[in-house]
Design a protein around this motif. Structure first.
Motif, PDB file in Angstrom:
ATOM      1  N   PRO A 212      27.679  53.467  43.622  1.00 22.65           N
ATOM      2  CA  PRO A 212      28.955  52.984  44.294  1.00 22.65           C
ATOM      3  C   PRO A 212      30.109  54.195  44.277  1.00 22.65           C
ATOM      4  N   ASP A 213      31.216  54.178  44.860  1.00 26.99           N
ATOM      5  CA  ASP A 213      32.319  55.177  44.877  1.00 26.99           C
ATOM      6  C   ASP A 213      33.039  54.609  43.512  1.00 26.99           C
ATOM      7  N   ILE A 214      32.747  55.818  42.370  1.00 24.08           N
ATOM      8  CA  ILE A 214      33.297  55.646  41.147  1.00 24.08           C
ATOM      9  C   ILE A 214      34.896  55.504  41.149  1.00 24.08           C
ATOM     10  N   LEU A 215      35.620  56.521  41.996  1.00 23.16           N
ATOM     11  CA  LEU A 215      36.961  56.695  42.133  1.00 23.16           C
ATOM     12  C   LEU A 215      37.594  55.369  42.844  1.00 23.16           C
ATOM     13  N   GLY A 216      36.687  54.905  43.566  1.00 22.69           N
ATOM     14  CA  GLY A 216      37.066  53.410  44.111  1.00 22.69           C
ATOM     15  C   GLY A 216      37.258  52.277  43.075  1.00 22.69           C
ATOM     16  N   ILE A 217      36.058  52.572  42.280  1.00 21.44           N
ATOM     17  CA  ILE A 217      35.954  51.461  41.161  1.00 21.44           C
ATOM     18  C   ILE A 217      37.290  51.378  40.229  1.00 21.44           C
ATOM     19  N   LEU A 218      37.351  52.758  39.778  1.00 24.72           N
ATOM     20  CA  LEU A 218      38.457  53.130  38.873  1.00 24.72           C
ATOM     21  C   LEU A 218      39.877  52.528  39.548  1.00 24.72           C
ATOM     22  N   LYS A 219      40.085  52.919  40.795  1.00 25.09           N
ATOM     23  CA  LYS A 219      41.250  52.332  41.325  1.00 25.09           C
ATOM     24  C   LYS A 219      41.364  50.970  41.414  1.00 25.09           C
ATOM     25  N   GLY A 220      40.374  50.059  41.586  1.00 24.67           N
ATOM     26  CA  GLY A 220      40.354  48.817  41.899  1.00 24.67           C
ATOM     27  C   GLY A 220      40.557  48.105  40.269  1.00 24.67           C
ATOM     28  N   ILE A 221      40.100  48.959  39.408  1.00 23.30           N
ATOM     29  CA  ILE A 221      40.324  48.520  37.880  1.00 23.30           C
ATOM     30  C   ILE A 221      41.877  48.734  37.351  1.00 23.30           C
ATOM     31  N   PHE A 222      42.181  49.861  37.746  1.00 21.64           N
ATOM     32  CA  PHE A 222      43.560  50.273  37.119  1.00 21.64           C
ATOM     33  C   PHE A 222      44.829  50.423  37.886  1.00 21.64           C
ATOM     34  N   VAL A 223      44.841  50.013  39.138  1.00 21.87           N
ATOM     35  CA  VAL A 223      45.665  49.970  40.027  1.00 21.87           C
ATOM     36  C   VAL A 223      45.794  48.467  40.640  1.00 21.87           C
ATOM     37  N   PRO A 224      46.183  47.650  40.219  1.00 23.18           N
ATOM     38  CA  PRO A 224      46.298  45.972  40.656  1.00 23.18           C
ATOM     39  C   PRO A 224      46.789  46.011  42.053  1.00 23.18           C
ATOM     40  N   THR A 225      46.292  45.066  43.082  1.00 18.05           N
ATOM     41  CA  THR A 225      46.674  45.154  44.267  1.00 18.05           C
ATOM     42  C   THR A 225      46.213  43.593  44.773  1.00 18.05           C
ATOM     43  N   ILE A 226      47.196  42.892  45.380  1.00 19.48           N
ATOM     44  CA  ILE A 226      46.799  41.967  46.065  1.00 19.48           C
ATOM     45  C   ILE A 226      46.730  41.912  47.892  1.00 19.48           C
ATOM     46  N   PRO A 227      45.579  42.256  48.322  1.00 23.62           N
ATOM     47  CA  PRO A 227      45.408  42.531  49.541  1.00 23.62           C
ATOM     48  C   PRO A 227      45.527  41.234  50.431  1.00 23.62           C
ATOM     49  N   ASN A 228      46.205  41.370  51.720  1.00 19.84           N
ATOM     50  CA  ASN A 228      46.673  40.120  52.466  1.00 19.84           C
ATOM     51  C   ASN A 228      45.473  39.229  52.651  1.00 19.84           C
ATOM     52  N   GLY A 229      45.660  38.097  52.244  1.00 23.33           N
ATOM     53  CA  GLY A 229      44.727  36.740  52.382  1.00 23.33           C
ATOM     54  C   GLY A 229      43.961  36.673  51.011  1.00 23.33           C
TER      55      GLY A 229
ATOM     56  N   GLY B 171      33.898  41.030  46.751  1.00 22.41           N
ATOM     57  CA  GLY B 171      33.565  42.508  47.179  1.00 22.41           C
ATOM     58  C   GLY B 171      33.459  42.625  48.275  1.00 22.41           C
ATOM     59  N   ALA B 172      32.648  41.353  49.376  1.00 23.59           N
ATOM     60  CA  ALA B 172      32.592  41.610  50.707  1.00 23.59           C
ATOM     61  C   ALA B 172      33.854  41.790  51.494  1.00 23.59           C
ATOM     62  N   GLY B 173      34.622  40.883  51.102  1.00 23.64           N
ATOM     63  CA  GLY B 173      36.111  40.644  51.636  1.00 23.64           C
ATOM     64  C   GLY B 173      37.293  41.820  51.713  1.00 23.64           C
ATOM     65  N   PHE B 174      37.183  42.377  50.111  1.00 28.80           N
ATOM     66  CA  PHE B 174      38.338  43.186  49.694  1.00 28.80           C
ATOM     67  C   PHE B 174      37.783  44.453  48.956  1.00 28.80           C
ATOM     68  N   GLY B 175      36.736  44.696  49.177  1.00 27.02           N
ATOM     69  CA  GLY B 175      36.233  45.955  48.506  1.00 27.02           C
ATOM     70  C   GLY B 175      36.311  45.923  46.948  1.00 27.02           C
ATOM     71  N   TYR B 176      36.497  46.836  46.401  1.00 28.34           N
ATOM     72  CA  TYR B 176      36.770  47.155  45.186  1.00 28.34           C
ATOM     73  C   TYR B 176      38.198  46.793  44.658  1.00 28.34           C
ATOM     74  N   SER B 177      39.002  46.307  45.271  1.00 23.49           N
ATOM     75  CA  SER B 177      40.404  46.168  45.201  1.00 23.49           C
ATOM     76  C   SER B 177      40.753  45.175  44.249  1.00 23.49           C
ATOM     77  N   LEU B 178      39.819  44.003  43.966  1.00 27.31           N
ATOM     78  CA  LEU B 178      40.137  43.166  43.041  1.00 27.31           C
ATOM     79  C   LEU B 178      39.396  43.244  41.890  1.00 27.31           C
ATOM     80  N   LEU B 179      38.923  44.362  41.349  1.00 29.54           N
ATOM     81  CA  LEU B 179      38.316  44.518  40.207  1.00 29.54           C
ATOM     82  C   LEU B 179      39.177  44.314  38.968  1.00 29.54           C
ATOM     83  N   TRP B 180      40.493  44.606  39.251  1.00 25.98           N
ATOM     84  CA  TRP B 180      41.388  44.329  38.162  1.00 25.98           C
ATOM     85  C   TRP B 180      41.364  42.590  37.670  1.00 25.98           C
ATOM     86  N   ALA B 181      41.263  41.857  38.786  1.00 27.76           N
ATOM     87  CA  ALA B 181      41.248  40.556  38.566  1.00 27.76           C
ATOM     88  C   ALA B 181      40.127  40.006  37.471  1.00 27.76           C
TER      89      ALA B 181
END
Length: 406
Positions: free
Chosen positions: A170-187, A35-45
Protein backbone atom coordinates in the motif's frame (compact mmCIF):
# COMPACT_ATOMS: atom_id res chain seq x y z
CA UNK A 1 9.35 -3.76 30.21
CA UNK A 2 12.07 -5.86 28.52
CA UNK A 3 13.15 -7.26 31.90
CA UNK A 4 9.65 -8.66 32.41
CA UNK A 5 8.98 -9.50 28.77
CA UNK A 6 8.44 -13.18 29.51
CA UNK A 7 5.97 -12.48 32.32
CA UNK A 8 4.14 -9.94 30.16
CA UNK A 9 3.73 -12.46 27.32
CA UNK A 10 2.48 -15.08 29.79
CA UNK A 11 -0.09 -12.60 31.11
CA UNK A 12 -1.68 -12.10 27.67
CA UNK A 13 -5.25 -13.38 27.80
CA UNK A 14 -8.18 -11.25 29.01
CA UNK A 15 -7.25 -8.43 26.63
CA UNK A 16 -7.15 -10.88 23.72
CA UNK A 17 -10.67 -12.02 24.55
CA UNK A 18 -11.87 -8.40 24.32
CA UNK A 19 -9.98 -7.88 21.06
CA UNK A 20 -11.29 -11.08 19.52
CA UNK A 21 -14.75 -9.98 20.61
CA UNK A 22 -14.78 -6.65 18.80
CA UNK A 23 -13.21 -7.94 15.57
CA UNK A 24 -16.29 -9.66 14.20
CA UNK A 25 -18.19 -9.67 10.89
CA UNK A 26 -19.52 -6.17 11.64
CA UNK A 27 -16.04 -4.74 12.18
CA UNK A 28 -14.61 -6.51 9.13
CA UNK A 29 -17.47 -5.23 6.94
CA UNK A 30 -17.28 -1.69 8.34
CA UNK A 31 -13.50 -1.50 7.85
CA UNK A 32 -13.90 -2.86 4.31
CA UNK A 33 -16.57 -0.30 3.43
CA UNK A 34 -14.55 2.49 5.03
CA UNK A 35 -11.48 1.64 2.95
CA UNK A 36 -13.39 1.09 -0.29
CA UNK A 37 -15.45 4.24 0.11
CA UNK A 38 -12.92 6.71 1.52
CA UNK A 39 -9.45 5.26 0.96
CA UNK A 40 -6.96 5.77 3.79
CA UNK A 41 -8.61 8.97 5.03
CA UNK A 42 -10.49 7.37 7.95
CA UNK A 43 -7.53 5.56 9.52
CA UNK A 44 -7.44 8.22 12.25
CA UNK A 45 -10.88 6.99 13.41
CA UNK A 46 -9.50 3.45 13.79
CA UNK A 47 -6.59 4.81 15.86
CA UNK A 48 -8.97 6.83 18.04
CA UNK A 49 -11.24 3.83 18.59
CA UNK A 50 -8.26 1.77 19.81
CA UNK A 51 -7.09 4.52 22.18
CA UNK A 52 -10.64 4.91 23.50
CA UNK A 53 -10.98 1.17 24.05
CA UNK A 54 -7.63 0.94 25.87
CA UNK A 55 -8.54 3.90 28.12
CA UNK A 56 -11.95 2.48 29.09
CA UNK A 57 -10.81 -1.13 29.48
CA UNK A 58 -7.84 -0.03 31.63
CA UNK A 59 -10.32 1.56 34.01
CA UNK A 60 -12.18 -1.75 34.13
CA UNK A 61 -9.11 -3.82 35.06
CA UNK A 62 -8.07 -1.28 37.69
CA UNK A 63 -11.55 -1.31 39.21
CA UNK A 64 -11.73 -5.11 39.15
CA UNK A 65 -8.32 -5.69 40.74
CA UNK A 66 -8.71 -3.00 43.43
CA UNK A 67 -12.23 -3.93 44.55
CA UNK A 68 -12.14 -7.66 43.64
CA UNK A 69 -15.68 -7.12 42.39
CA UNK A 70 -17.25 -7.07 38.96
CA UNK A 71 -18.45 -3.96 37.17
CA UNK A 72 -22.06 -4.89 37.96
CA UNK A 73 -21.44 -4.98 41.70
CA UNK A 74 -19.61 -1.64 41.55
CA UNK A 75 -22.54 -0.05 39.68
CA UNK A 76 -24.99 -1.32 42.29
CA UNK A 77 -22.92 0.10 45.14
CA UNK A 78 -22.86 3.49 43.43
CA UNK A 79 -26.59 3.95 44.06
CA UNK A 80 -27.95 4.35 47.59
CA UNK A 81 -31.51 4.77 46.33
CA UNK A 82 -33.07 1.32 45.81
CA UNK A 83 -35.35 2.46 42.97
CA UNK A 84 -32.46 4.10 41.12
CA UNK A 85 -30.34 0.98 41.63
CA UNK A 86 -33.05 -1.33 40.32
CA UNK A 87 -33.69 0.88 37.30
CA UNK A 88 -30.05 1.07 36.18
CA UNK A 89 -29.33 -2.61 36.93
CA UNK A 90 -32.35 -3.97 35.10
CA UNK A 91 -32.13 -1.54 32.22
CA UNK A 92 -28.49 -2.50 31.64
CA UNK A 93 -29.29 -6.18 32.00
CA UNK A 94 -32.22 -6.04 29.56
CA UNK A 95 -30.40 -3.82 27.03
CA UNK A 96 -27.27 -5.98 26.86
CA UNK A 97 -29.23 -9.25 26.77
CA UNK A 98 -31.55 -8.08 23.98
CA UNK A 99 -28.55 -6.75 22.07
CA UNK A 100 -26.64 -10.03 22.33
CA UNK A 101 -29.74 -12.06 21.42
CA UNK A 102 -30.51 -9.80 18.46
CA UNK A 103 -26.99 -9.88 17.04
CA UNK A 104 -26.15 -13.55 17.61
CA UNK A 105 -27.94 -14.64 14.42
CA UNK A 106 -25.91 -12.13 12.39
CA UNK A 107 -22.72 -13.27 14.13
CA UNK A 108 -23.37 -16.90 13.19
CA UNK A 109 -24.31 -16.00 9.61
CA UNK A 110 -21.17 -13.85 9.38
CA UNK A 111 -19.07 -16.75 10.65
CA UNK A 112 -20.59 -19.08 8.07
CA UNK A 113 -19.85 -16.77 5.11
CA UNK A 114 -16.27 -17.96 4.71
CA UNK A 115 -17.09 -21.68 4.94
CA UNK A 116 -20.19 -21.24 2.80
CA UNK A 117 -18.18 -19.46 0.09
CA UNK A 118 -15.54 -22.20 -0.06
CA UNK A 119 -17.77 -25.26 0.33
CA UNK A 120 -20.76 -23.94 -1.60
CA UNK A 121 -23.09 -24.85 1.27
CA UNK A 122 -26.00 -22.54 2.22
CA UNK A 123 -25.27 -20.23 5.13
CA UNK A 124 -28.42 -21.27 7.01
CA UNK A 125 -27.01 -24.80 7.19
CA UNK A 126 -23.44 -23.90 8.15
CA UNK A 127 -24.44 -21.28 10.75
CA UNK A 128 -26.45 -23.59 13.07
CA UNK A 129 -23.63 -26.17 13.00
CA UNK A 130 -21.19 -23.48 14.12
CA UNK A 131 -23.73 -22.49 16.78
CA UNK A 132 -23.79 -26.05 18.16
CA UNK A 133 -19.97 -26.08 18.32
CA UNK A 134 -20.01 -22.80 20.27
CA UNK A 135 -22.68 -24.20 22.59
CA UNK A 136 -20.42 -27.17 23.39
CA UNK A 137 -17.53 -24.79 24.06
CA UNK A 138 -19.71 -22.86 26.50
CA UNK A 139 -21.08 -25.93 28.27
CA UNK A 140 -17.92 -27.99 28.64
CA UNK A 141 -15.15 -25.41 28.43
CA UNK A 142 -13.73 -23.12 31.09
CA UNK A 143 -12.03 -19.72 31.15
CA UNK A 144 -8.61 -21.07 30.13
CA UNK A 145 -10.08 -22.95 27.18
CA UNK A 146 -11.97 -19.85 26.04
CA UNK A 147 -8.81 -17.77 26.36
CA UNK A 148 -6.80 -20.22 24.22
CA UNK A 149 -9.48 -20.29 21.52
CA UNK A 150 -9.66 -16.50 21.34
CA UNK A 151 -5.86 -16.13 21.22
CA UNK A 152 -5.69 -18.72 18.43
CA UNK A 153 -8.37 -16.89 16.43
CA UNK A 154 -6.50 -13.61 16.93
CA UNK A 155 -3.30 -15.21 15.60
CA UNK A 156 -5.18 -16.50 12.55
CA UNK A 157 -6.72 -13.08 11.84
CA UNK A 158 -3.41 -11.32 12.42
CA UNK A 159 -1.45 -13.58 10.06
CA UNK A 160 -4.06 -13.37 7.30
CA UNK A 161 -5.07 -9.71 7.32
CA UNK A 162 -1.69 -8.19 8.21
CA UNK A 163 0.11 -10.38 5.65
CA UNK A 164 -2.47 -9.41 3.03
CA UNK A 165 -1.84 -5.71 3.77
CA UNK A 166 1.93 -6.15 3.46
CA UNK A 167 2.00 -8.16 0.21
CA UNK A 168 -0.20 -5.69 -1.72
CA UNK A 169 2.32 -2.87 -1.02
CA UNK A 170 0.00 0.00 0.00
CA UNK A 171 0.85 3.70 -0.20
CA UNK A 172 2.84 4.36 3.00
CA UNK A 173 2.55 8.16 2.74
CA UNK A 174 -1.20 7.84 2.21
CA UNK A 175 -1.45 5.65 5.31
CA UNK A 176 0.53 8.13 7.45
CA UNK A 177 -1.63 11.00 6.21
CA UNK A 178 -4.80 9.04 7.03
CA UNK A 179 -3.53 8.41 10.57
CA UNK A 180 -2.09 11.82 11.48
CA UNK A 181 -4.24 14.23 9.42
CA UNK A 182 -7.87 13.65 10.52
CA UNK A 183 -10.44 14.45 7.86
CA UNK A 184 -14.16 13.72 7.46
CA UNK A 185 -14.86 13.43 3.71
CA UNK A 186 -18.36 14.20 2.44
CA UNK A 187 -20.76 11.41 3.34
CA UNK A 188 -18.34 9.69 5.73
CA UNK A 189 -19.75 10.68 9.14
CA UNK A 190 -21.88 7.52 9.46
CA UNK A 191 -18.86 5.40 8.56
CA UNK A 192 -16.69 7.23 11.12
CA UNK A 193 -19.27 6.52 13.83
CA UNK A 194 -19.52 2.89 12.73
CA UNK A 195 -15.72 2.46 12.75
CA UNK A 196 -15.55 3.60 16.37
CA UNK A 197 -18.84 2.03 17.43
CA UNK A 198 -17.85 -1.48 16.33
CA UNK A 199 -14.77 -1.32 18.56
CA UNK A 200 -16.13 0.22 21.79
CA UNK A 201 -18.69 -2.42 22.87
CA UNK A 202 -20.66 -2.16 26.17
CA UNK A 203 -20.73 -5.87 27.05
CA UNK A 204 -16.93 -6.05 26.68
CA UNK A 205 -16.67 -4.05 29.92
CA UNK A 206 -18.41 -6.88 31.77
CA UNK A 207 -16.51 -9.64 29.95
CA UNK A 208 -13.19 -7.98 30.79
CA UNK A 209 -14.13 -7.57 34.45
CA UNK A 210 -15.00 -11.28 34.69
CA UNK A 211 -11.92 -12.38 32.74
CA UNK A 212 -9.58 -10.32 34.94
CA UNK A 213 -10.94 -12.10 38.03
CA UNK A 214 -10.45 -15.47 36.36
CA UNK A 215 -6.88 -14.69 35.23
CA UNK A 216 -5.22 -12.39 37.77
CA UNK A 217 -4.96 -12.55 41.54
CA UNK A 218 -5.03 -9.05 43.00
CA UNK A 219 -3.81 -5.48 42.53
CA UNK A 220 -0.20 -6.71 42.41
CA UNK A 221 -0.96 -7.98 38.91
CA UNK A 222 -2.12 -4.55 37.68
CA UNK A 223 1.05 -3.87 35.69
CA UNK A 224 0.73 -7.12 33.77
CA UNK A 225 -3.02 -6.71 33.30
CA UNK A 226 -2.35 -3.27 31.81
CA UNK A 227 0.24 -4.63 29.39
CA UNK A 228 -2.17 -7.39 28.40
CA UNK A 229 -4.81 -4.76 27.60
CA UNK A 230 -2.48 -2.40 25.73
CA UNK A 231 -0.77 -5.11 23.66
CA UNK A 232 -3.93 -7.08 22.86
CA UNK A 233 -6.10 -4.14 21.85
CA UNK A 234 -3.27 -2.55 19.85
CA UNK A 235 -2.90 -5.80 17.90
CA UNK A 236 -6.65 -5.66 17.28
CA UNK A 237 -6.27 -2.11 16.01
CA UNK A 238 -3.51 -3.14 13.62
CA UNK A 239 -5.68 -5.97 12.26
CA UNK A 240 -8.66 -3.62 11.82
CA UNK A 241 -6.46 -1.03 10.11
CA UNK A 242 -4.97 -3.75 7.88
CA UNK A 243 -8.45 -4.64 6.60
CA UNK A 244 -9.23 -0.98 5.87
CA UNK A 245 -5.84 -0.45 4.19
CA UNK A 246 -6.20 -3.58 2.04
CA UNK A 247 -9.64 -2.57 0.75
CA UNK A 248 -8.50 1.05 0.28
CA UNK A 249 -5.58 -0.18 -1.84
CA UNK A 250 -7.46 -2.75 -3.91
CA UNK A 251 -11.09 -1.56 -3.96
CA UNK A 252 -11.05 2.23 -3.55
CA UNK A 253 -14.14 3.77 -5.13
CA UNK A 254 -15.92 0.43 -5.59
CA UNK A 255 -19.09 -0.83 -3.93
CA UNK A 256 -18.28 -3.48 -1.33
CA UNK A 257 -20.59 -5.49 0.93
CA UNK A 258 -18.18 -8.15 2.21
CA UNK A 259 -14.43 -8.61 2.65
CA UNK A 260 -14.84 -11.77 0.53
CA UNK A 261 -14.80 -9.41 -2.48
CA UNK A 262 -11.08 -8.88 -1.84
CA UNK A 263 -10.45 -12.38 -3.18
CA UNK A 264 -10.73 -11.19 -6.80
CA UNK A 265 -8.19 -8.31 -6.66
CA UNK A 266 -5.86 -10.49 -4.55
CA UNK A 267 -5.64 -13.29 -7.13
CA UNK A 268 -2.73 -11.70 -9.05
CA UNK A 269 -0.77 -11.68 -5.78
CA UNK A 270 -1.97 -14.81 -3.95
CA UNK A 271 -3.28 -16.86 -6.87
CA UNK A 272 -5.86 -19.55 -6.09
CA UNK A 273 -5.05 -19.17 -2.39
CA UNK A 274 -6.75 -15.74 -2.33
CA UNK A 275 -10.37 -16.89 -1.69
CA UNK A 276 -9.20 -19.52 0.82
CA UNK A 277 -7.09 -16.98 2.71
CA UNK A 278 -9.82 -14.33 2.95
CA UNK A 279 -12.49 -16.91 3.81
CA UNK A 280 -10.43 -18.30 6.70
CA UNK A 281 -9.84 -14.76 8.00
CA UNK A 282 -13.56 -13.98 7.86
CA UNK A 283 -14.41 -17.29 9.54
CA UNK A 284 -12.00 -16.55 12.42
CA UNK A 285 -13.43 -13.04 12.86
CA UNK A 286 -16.99 -14.35 12.84
CA UNK A 287 -16.31 -17.21 15.23
CA UNK A 288 -14.65 -14.95 17.81
CA UNK A 289 -17.58 -12.54 17.73
CA UNK A 290 -20.16 -15.35 17.85
CA UNK A 291 -18.48 -16.74 20.97
CA UNK A 292 -18.39 -13.26 22.52
CA UNK A 293 -22.13 -12.53 22.20
CA UNK A 294 -23.38 -15.23 24.60
CA UNK A 295 -20.29 -14.69 26.77
CA UNK A 296 -21.15 -10.99 27.01
CA UNK A 297 -24.75 -11.65 28.00
CA UNK A 298 -23.73 -14.24 30.61
CA UNK A 299 -20.97 -12.05 32.08
CA UNK A 300 -23.25 -8.98 32.26
CA UNK A 301 -26.16 -10.77 33.92
CA UNK A 302 -23.85 -12.64 36.34
CA UNK A 303 -22.14 -9.40 37.40
CA UNK A 304 -25.30 -7.32 37.74
CA UNK A 305 -27.13 -10.01 39.74
CA UNK A 306 -24.10 -10.89 41.85
CA UNK A 307 -23.87 -14.53 40.78
CA UNK A 308 -20.73 -16.25 42.06
CA UNK A 309 -18.62 -18.91 40.39
CA UNK A 310 -17.48 -17.00 37.31
CA UNK A 311 -17.62 -18.65 33.90
CA UNK A 312 -18.01 -22.15 35.36
CA UNK A 313 -21.15 -21.45 37.37
CA UNK A 314 -24.39 -23.16 36.28
CA UNK A 315 -26.31 -19.89 36.04
CA UNK A 316 -23.62 -18.42 33.77
CA UNK A 317 -23.85 -21.47 31.49
CA UNK A 318 -27.68 -21.28 31.46
CA UNK A 319 -27.56 -17.73 30.04
CA UNK A 320 -24.82 -18.67 27.56
CA UNK A 321 -26.93 -21.62 26.39
CA UNK A 322 -30.11 -19.56 26.00
CA UNK A 323 -28.43 -16.91 23.84
CA UNK A 324 -26.65 -19.37 21.56
CA UNK A 325 -29.83 -21.46 21.13
CA UNK A 326 -31.61 -18.29 19.97
CA UNK A 327 -28.79 -17.85 17.45
CA UNK A 328 -28.95 -21.45 16.25
CA UNK A 329 -32.71 -21.28 15.62
CA UNK A 330 -32.79 -17.81 14.04
CA UNK A 331 -29.76 -18.45 11.80
CA UNK A 332 -31.29 -21.72 10.58
CA UNK A 333 -34.51 -19.90 9.70
CA UNK A 334 -32.68 -16.90 8.24
CA UNK A 335 -34.64 -14.84 10.77
CA UNK A 336 -33.05 -11.43 11.37
CA UNK A 337 -35.93 -8.94 11.65
CA UNK A 338 -34.95 -5.31 11.07
CA UNK A 339 -37.16 -3.97 13.87
CA UNK A 340 -35.52 -6.18 16.52
CA UNK A 341 -32.06 -5.13 15.35
CA UNK A 342 -33.09 -1.47 15.42
CA UNK A 343 -34.42 -1.83 18.97
CA UNK A 344 -31.13 -3.48 19.98
CA UNK A 345 -29.15 -0.69 18.33
CA UNK A 346 -31.29 1.95 20.06
CA UNK A 347 -30.79 0.29 23.46
CA UNK A 348 -27.07 0.07 22.77
CA UNK A 349 -27.10 3.77 21.92
CA UNK A 350 -28.46 4.50 25.39
CA UNK A 351 -26.44 2.00 27.40
CA UNK A 352 -23.00 2.84 25.96
CA UNK A 353 -22.86 6.44 27.27
CA UNK A 354 -24.57 5.43 30.54
CA UNK A 355 -22.02 2.69 31.29
CA UNK A 356 -19.07 4.84 30.15
CA UNK A 357 -20.15 7.68 32.46
CA UNK A 358 -20.73 5.30 35.39
CA UNK A 359 -17.27 3.76 34.91
CA UNK A 360 -15.77 7.26 34.91
CA UNK A 361 -17.62 8.18 38.14
CA UNK A 362 -16.70 4.91 39.92
CA UNK A 363 -13.02 5.07 38.98
CA UNK A 364 -12.82 8.55 40.60
CA UNK A 365 -14.31 7.49 43.96
CA UNK A 366 -11.45 7.96 46.43
CA UNK A 367 -13.12 5.88 49.16
CA UNK A 368 -13.40 2.94 46.75
CA UNK A 369 -10.23 3.17 44.65
CA UNK A 370 -7.79 4.70 47.17
CA UNK A 371 -4.67 5.95 45.42
CA UNK A 372 -5.69 4.05 42.28
CA UNK A 373 -8.20 6.74 41.31
CA UNK A 374 -7.67 8.49 37.99
CA UNK A 375 -4.86 11.00 37.81
CA UNK A 376 -5.53 14.45 36.33
CA UNK A 377 -4.19 13.36 32.96
CA UNK A 378 -6.25 10.17 32.98
CA UNK A 379 -9.32 12.25 33.79
CA UNK A 380 -8.61 14.62 30.90
CA UNK A 381 -8.06 11.78 28.42
CA UNK A 382 -10.82 9.60 29.91
CA UNK A 383 -13.26 12.51 30.06
CA UNK A 384 -12.71 13.26 26.37
CA UNK A 385 -13.17 9.59 25.47
CA UNK A 386 -16.39 9.37 27.51
CA UNK A 387 -17.76 12.52 25.81
CA UNK A 388 -17.03 11.16 22.33
CA UNK A 389 -18.42 7.71 23.18
CA UNK A 390 -21.54 9.32 24.64
CA UNK A 391 -22.04 11.35 21.46
CA UNK A 392 -21.67 8.21 19.34
CA UNK A 393 -24.17 6.34 21.48
CA UNK A 394 -26.75 9.11 21.29
CA UNK A 395 -26.20 9.48 17.54
CA UNK A 396 -26.80 5.74 17.16
CA UNK A 397 -29.97 6.06 19.24
CA UNK A 398 -31.35 8.90 17.11
CA UNK A 399 -30.43 7.09 13.89
CA UNK A 400 -32.21 3.93 15.06
CA UNK A 401 -35.34 5.83 16.11
CA UNK A 402 -35.45 7.64 12.75
CA UNK A 403 -35.22 4.32 10.90
CA UNK A 404 -38.00 2.79 13.03
CA UNK A 405 -40.27 5.80 12.42
CA UNK A 406 -39.62 5.79 8.68
Amino acid sequence: MFKNAGKILKSIGPGMIITASFIGPGTVTTMSQGGAGFGYSLLWAVVFSIIATIVLQEMIIRLSLVTREGLGEAIQELFSNKIGKLMIVWFTLIAVTIGCAAYISGDLIGTSLGASYLLNIPENIVAPIIGVIILLIGLFGNYRFLEKIMIFLMVVMGVIFITTMVVIKPDILGILKGIFVPTIPNGSIITVIALIGTTVVPYNFFIHSTAVHERFGDIKALKFARWDTIISITIGGIISAAILIATATLMNGKEITSVIQLAGPLKPVLGDAAPVTISIGLFAAGLSSAIASPTGAAATISSLLGWKGGMESKKYKYVFTLIIIIGIITSALGFEPLQVLLVAQALNGIILPVIAILIFIIINKKNLMGHYVNTIWLNIIGGFVVLVVSFLGLYSLVDSLNMMIS
